[in-house]
Design a protein around this motif. Structure first.
Motif, PDB file in Angstrom:
ATOM      1  N   SER A   1       0.852  -1.190   0.000  1.00 22.32           N
ATOM      2  CA  SER A   1       0.000   0.000   0.000  1.00 22.32           C
ATOM      3  C   SER A   1       0.885   1.237   0.000  1.00 22.32           C
ATOM      4  CB  SER A   1      -0.903   0.010   1.213  1.00 22.32           C
ATOM      5  OG  SER A   1      -0.146   0.075   2.396  1.00 22.32           O
TER       6      SER A   1
ATOM      7  N   TYR B  57       9.795 -11.055  -0.267  1.00 19.47           N
ATOM      8  CA  TYR B  57       8.669 -10.514  -1.016  1.00 19.47           C
ATOM      9  C   TYR B  57       7.751  -9.689  -0.132  1.00 19.47           C
ATOM     10  CZ  TYR B  57      10.121 -13.432  -4.868  1.00 19.47           C
ATOM     11  OH  TYR B  57      10.851 -13.980  -5.899  1.00 19.47           O
ATOM     12  N   GLU B  58       7.185  -8.652  -0.746  1.00 21.44           N
ATOM     13  CA  GLU B  58       6.196  -7.821  -0.055  1.00 21.44           C
ATOM     14  C   GLU B  58       4.823  -8.473  -0.155  1.00 21.44           C
ATOM     15  OE1 GLU B  58       7.083  -4.884   1.644  1.00 21.44           O
ATOM     16  OE2 GLU B  58       9.060  -5.773   1.224  1.00 21.44           O
ATOM     17  N   SER B  59       3.949  -7.998   0.682  1.00 19.29           N
ATOM     18  CA  SER B  59       2.591  -8.520   0.694  1.00 19.29           C
ATOM     19  C   SER B  59       1.956  -8.382  -0.685  1.00 19.29           C
ATOM     20  CB  SER B  59       1.761  -7.766   1.731  1.00 19.29           C
ATOM     21  OG  SER B  59       0.427  -8.190   1.708  1.00 19.29           O
ATOM     22  N   GLY B  60       1.363  -9.453  -1.151  1.00 14.52           N
ATOM     23  CA  GLY B  60       0.708  -9.438  -2.451  1.00 14.52           C
ATOM     24  C   GLY B  60       1.558  -9.945  -3.591  1.00 14.52           C
TER      25      GLY B  60
END
Lengths: 111, 112
Positions: A1, B57-60
């Protein structure tokens, strides 16, 4: 985000005028960096300001940082047509060069 | 500042295929990252490329979709696997030098 919000989303000025872009972020940071992107290509690093700094200058650029308000501003003085680009702020929290980007401001400088 | 070369600069690919993007830095750097920029959007971090170990890795984002290699301190690859039109984006490599992060010119990917 996205961490940061930038305003305005778009800005149109005439050559010679000053352009001010604002960036707000949400969490504590180590530093804040500003980048320019021309025509959706690579990012050019403009300036880095650390969390213990309040103001920084580089040529026609002036950056301020207010950590109490979690905000920063980028001022481009005496703008030129070549300054037409998108400008992004990006913050680093833990890892110094791992960045979270703002939404960006599209600057149009007309003759 | 670090100079980063990324290739290809652009490609048009068929859905279901994979594309590997290469990133070369002109000096040894500790940190390398991959970002995605969807049309008209800002940059989102995909992962941190770790030298000699699996990427973070990042979320998603998952390894099966975006496998990353980093065999040494100057080079990394990102593969976009089993592509769909939603993967059409600019993919950017970044290298950290001290506190500053520098970027390649990006790879503009169009999936048809």
């Amino acid at each position: 985000s996205q961490q940061g919000e930038e305003d305005p989303q778009a800005l149109s000025i005439q050559e010679g005028e000053n352009a001010t872009m604002n960036c707000s972020y949400k969490t504590s940071i180590n530093n804040l960096q500003w980048y320019r992107q021309n025509s959706g290509r690579g990012l050019v690093h403009l300036i880095l300001i650390r969390s213990n700094e309040r103001e920084k200058h580089s040529g026609r650029l002036r950056v301020t940082l207010d950590t109490s308000k979690k905000s920063s501003s980028l001022l481009i003085t005496a703008s030129r047509a070549a300054d037409t680009a998108s400008y992004f702020c990006a913050t680093a929290a833990g890892t110094a060069s791992k960045l979270t980007f703002g939404t960006g401001t599209r600057l149009q400088v007309t003759l | 500042s670090a100079v980063i070369s990324q290739k290809p600069s652009r490609d048009i690919c068929q859905r279901g295929t994979s594309l590997t993007i290469q990133c070369q830095v002109d000096s040894q750097v500790t940190m390398m990252f991959w970002y995605r920029q969807q049309p008209g959007q800002s940059l989102t971090l995909i992962a941190t490329a770790n030298q000699g170990s699996e990427a973070t890795y990042e979320s998603g984002f998952v390894i099966d979709k975006f496998p990353i290699s980093r065999p040494n301190l100057t080079f990394s690859t990102l593969t976009v696997s089993n592509m769909s039109p939603e993967d059409s984006s600019i993919y950017l490599c970044s290298a950290g030098q001290g506190s500053e992060a520098f970027f390649g010119q990006g790879t503009r990917l169009t999936v048809v």
